[in-house]
Scaffold this motif. Structure first.
Motif, PDB file in Angstrom:
ATOM      1  N   THR A  20     -61.654  33.428  24.613  1.00  0.00           N
ATOM      2  CA  THR A  20     -62.741  32.909  23.780  1.00  0.00           C
ATOM      3  C   THR A  20     -62.701  33.458  22.361  1.00  0.00           C
ATOM      4  OG1 THR A  20     -64.235  34.630  24.581  1.00  0.00           O
ATOM      5  CG2 THR A  20     -64.250  32.511  25.761  1.00  0.00           C
ATOM      6  N   GLY A  21     -61.738  34.306  22.066  1.00  0.00           N
ATOM      7  CA  GLY A  21     -61.615  34.859  20.725  1.00  0.00           C
ATOM      8  C   GLY A  21     -62.613  35.958  20.409  1.00  0.00           C
ATOM      9  N   ALA A  22     -63.235  36.512  21.424  1.00  0.00           N
ATOM     10  CA  ALA A  22     -64.195  37.603  21.226  1.00  0.00           C
ATOM     11  C   ALA A  22     -63.447  38.914  20.992  1.00  0.00           C
ATOM     12  CB  ALA A  22     -65.103  37.727  22.455  1.00  0.00           C
ATOM     13  N   PRO A  23     -64.117  39.894  20.408  1.00  0.00           N
ATOM     14  CA  PRO A  23     -63.488  41.211  20.259  1.00  0.00           C
ATOM     15  C   PRO A  23     -63.121  41.780  21.636  1.00  0.00           C
ATOM     16  CG  PRO A  23     -65.501  41.080  18.971  1.00  0.00           C
ATOM     17  CD  PRO A  23     -65.452  39.853  19.838  1.00  0.00           C
ATOM     18  N   VAL A  24     -62.034  42.512  21.670  1.00  0.00           N
ATOM     19  CA  VAL A  24     -61.556  43.121  22.923  1.00  0.00           C
ATOM     20  C   VAL A  24     -61.659  44.637  22.777  1.00  0.00           C
ATOM     21  CG1 VAL A  24     -59.571  43.399  24.453  1.00  0.00           C
ATOM     22  CG2 VAL A  24     -60.026  41.180  23.376  1.00  0.00           C
ATOM     23  N   PRO A  25     -62.326  45.290  23.721  1.00  0.00           N
ATOM     24  CA  PRO A  25     -62.484  46.742  23.598  1.00  0.00           C
ATOM     25  C   PRO A  25     -61.229  47.496  24.001  1.00  0.00           C
ATOM     26  CG  PRO A  25     -63.411  46.028  25.669  1.00  0.00           C
ATOM     27  CD  PRO A  25     -62.969  44.783  24.937  1.00  0.00           C
ATOM     28  N   LEU A  26     -61.150  48.714  23.517  1.00  0.00           N
ATOM     29  CA  LEU A  26     -60.205  49.676  24.052  1.00  0.00           C
ATOM     30  C   LEU A  26     -60.895  50.222  25.296  1.00  0.00           C
ATOM     31  CD1 LEU A  26     -57.716  51.529  23.897  1.00  0.00           C
ATOM     32  CD2 LEU A  26     -59.087  53.056  22.476  1.00  0.00           C
ATOM     33  N   VAL A  27     -60.232  50.171  26.433  1.00  0.00           N
ATOM     34  CA  VAL A  27     -60.824  50.625  27.688  1.00  0.00           C
ATOM     35  C   VAL A  27     -60.222  51.975  28.047  1.00  0.00           C
ATOM     36  CG1 VAL A  27     -61.229  50.080  30.122  1.00  0.00           C
ATOM     37  CG2 VAL A  27     -61.055  48.221  28.445  1.00  0.00           C
ATOM     38  N   SER A  46     -63.616  49.037  17.535  1.00  0.00           N
ATOM     39  CA  SER A  46     -62.600  49.395  16.543  1.00  0.00           C
ATOM     40  C   SER A  46     -62.998  50.628  15.742  1.00  0.00           C
ATOM     41  CB  SER A  46     -62.330  48.211  15.612  1.00  0.00           C
ATOM     42  OG  SER A  46     -63.527  47.822  14.957  1.00  0.00           O
ATOM     43  N   ASP A  47     -64.308  50.895  15.635  1.00  0.00           N
ATOM     44  CA  ASP A  47     -64.760  52.102  14.938  1.00  0.00           C
ATOM     45  C   ASP A  47     -64.944  53.276  15.917  1.00  0.00           C
ATOM     46  OD1 ASP A  47     -67.090  51.483  16.306  1.00  0.00           O
ATOM     47  OD2 ASP A  47     -68.332  51.298  14.523  1.00  0.00           O
ATOM     48  N   PHE A  48     -64.493  53.091  17.139  1.00  0.00           N
ATOM     49  CA  PHE A  48     -64.528  54.077  18.223  1.00  0.00           C
ATOM     50  C   PHE A  48     -65.924  54.344  18.775  1.00  0.00           C
ATOM     51  CE2 PHE A  48     -60.469  54.830  16.171  1.00  0.00           C
ATOM     52  CZ  PHE A  48     -59.636  54.643  17.262  1.00  0.00           C
ATOM     53  N   VAL A  77     -72.205  42.100  22.373  1.00  0.00           N
ATOM     54  CA  VAL A  77     -73.369  41.775  21.556  1.00  0.00           C
ATOM     55  C   VAL A  77     -73.850  42.980  20.735  1.00  0.00           C
ATOM     56  CG1 VAL A  77     -75.808  41.087  21.681  1.00  0.00           C
ATOM     57  CG2 VAL A  77     -74.099  39.894  23.053  1.00  0.00           C
ATOM     58  N   GLU A  78     -73.794  44.175  21.316  1.00  0.00           N
ATOM     59  CA  GLU A  78     -74.385  45.349  20.671  1.00  0.00           C
ATOM     60  C   GLU A  78     -73.411  46.186  19.833  1.00  0.00           C
ATOM     61  OE1 GLU A  78     -77.626  46.014  20.677  1.00  0.00           O
ATOM     62  OE2 GLU A  78     -78.055  44.316  21.980  1.00  0.00           O
ATOM     63  N   LEU A  79     -72.145  46.293  20.269  1.00  0.00           N
ATOM     64  CA  LEU A  79     -71.253  47.265  19.643  1.00  0.00           C
ATOM     65  C   LEU A  79     -69.956  46.717  19.081  1.00  0.00           C
ATOM     66  CD1 LEU A  79     -71.585  50.199  22.196  1.00  0.00           C
ATOM     67  CD2 LEU A  79     -72.693  49.987  19.976  1.00  0.00           C
ATOM     68  N   ALA A  80     -69.537  45.555  19.524  1.00  0.00           N
ATOM     69  CA  ALA A  80     -68.230  45.039  19.105  1.00  0.00           C
ATOM     70  C   ALA A  80     -68.205  44.739  17.616  1.00  0.00           C
ATOM     71  CB  ALA A  80     -67.880  43.774  19.889  1.00  0.00           C
ATOM     72  N   GLU A  81     -67.031  44.909  17.052  1.00  0.00           N
ATOM     73  CA  GLU A  81     -66.784  44.524  15.661  1.00  0.00           C
ATOM     74  C   GLU A  81     -65.621  43.550  15.662  1.00  0.00           C
ATOM     75  OE1 GLU A  81     -68.540  45.099  13.025  1.00  0.00           O
ATOM     76  OE2 GLU A  81     -69.911  46.493  13.985  1.00  0.00           O
ATOM     77  N   PRO A  82     -65.744  42.368  15.087  1.00  0.00           N
ATOM     78  CA  PRO A  82     -66.947  41.879  14.427  1.00  0.00           C
ATOM     79  C   PRO A  82     -68.038  41.545  15.449  1.00  0.00           C
ATOM     80  CG  PRO A  82     -65.325  40.126  14.515  1.00  0.00           C
ATOM     81  CD  PRO A  82     -64.663  41.367  15.059  1.00  0.00           C
TER      82      PRO A  82
END
Length: 129
Positions: A20-27, A46-48, A77-82
């Motif tokens: 869906t093109g959403a930000p992907v976290p580092l897990v 991305s800002d850790f 919704v809360e933390l991802a960038e963008p």
């Protein structure tokens, strides 16, 4: 290495994020949740900036996936960038609300929270039209 239940569920969510093109976290593997039967990890932006996620291995597989989907949705919704405020976007009401994660028997699905219509199994979202 992430524990099996959490790794399996996370693979499905990572697929949906990417498609869906959403930000992907580092897990990151993390045992922050000490509830008996819990498997946990940290999602990093991305800002850790981090958020803990976990599943209850005593729940059904579908419930585990839906539980994790709710938490990944919160991270997006809360933390991802963008910042993405409407993930995953509801195809019936794209400007109103995201879909909700629901365990339906043996299947975890994304549904419209208003109409309750099943849109996709979690882990099988298609790219936006």
């Amino acid at each position: 290495m992430m524990r099996a239940h959490l790794a399996s569920a996370m693979t499905l969510l990572l697929h949906d994020l990417k498609k869906t093109g959403a930000p992907v976290p580092l897990v990151e593997e993390s045992d922050w949740q000490d509830y008996p039967g819990a498997e946990s990890a940290m999602l990093r932006s991305s800002d850790f900036t981090g958020m803990g996620v976990w599943i209850d291995t005593g729940a059904s597989e579908a419930a585990q996936i839906a539980m994790l989907a709710d938490q990944v949705q919160e991270w997006v919704v809360e933390l991802a960038e963008p910042r993405v405020t409407n993930w995953p976007q509801c195809p019936e009401h794209p400007k109103n609300h995201p879909m909700a994660a629901v365990a339906n028997g043996n299947t975890a699905t994304w549904v419209c929270p208003k109409s309750k219509r099943q849109v996709s199994e979690i882990g099988q979202l298609a790219p936006p039209a």
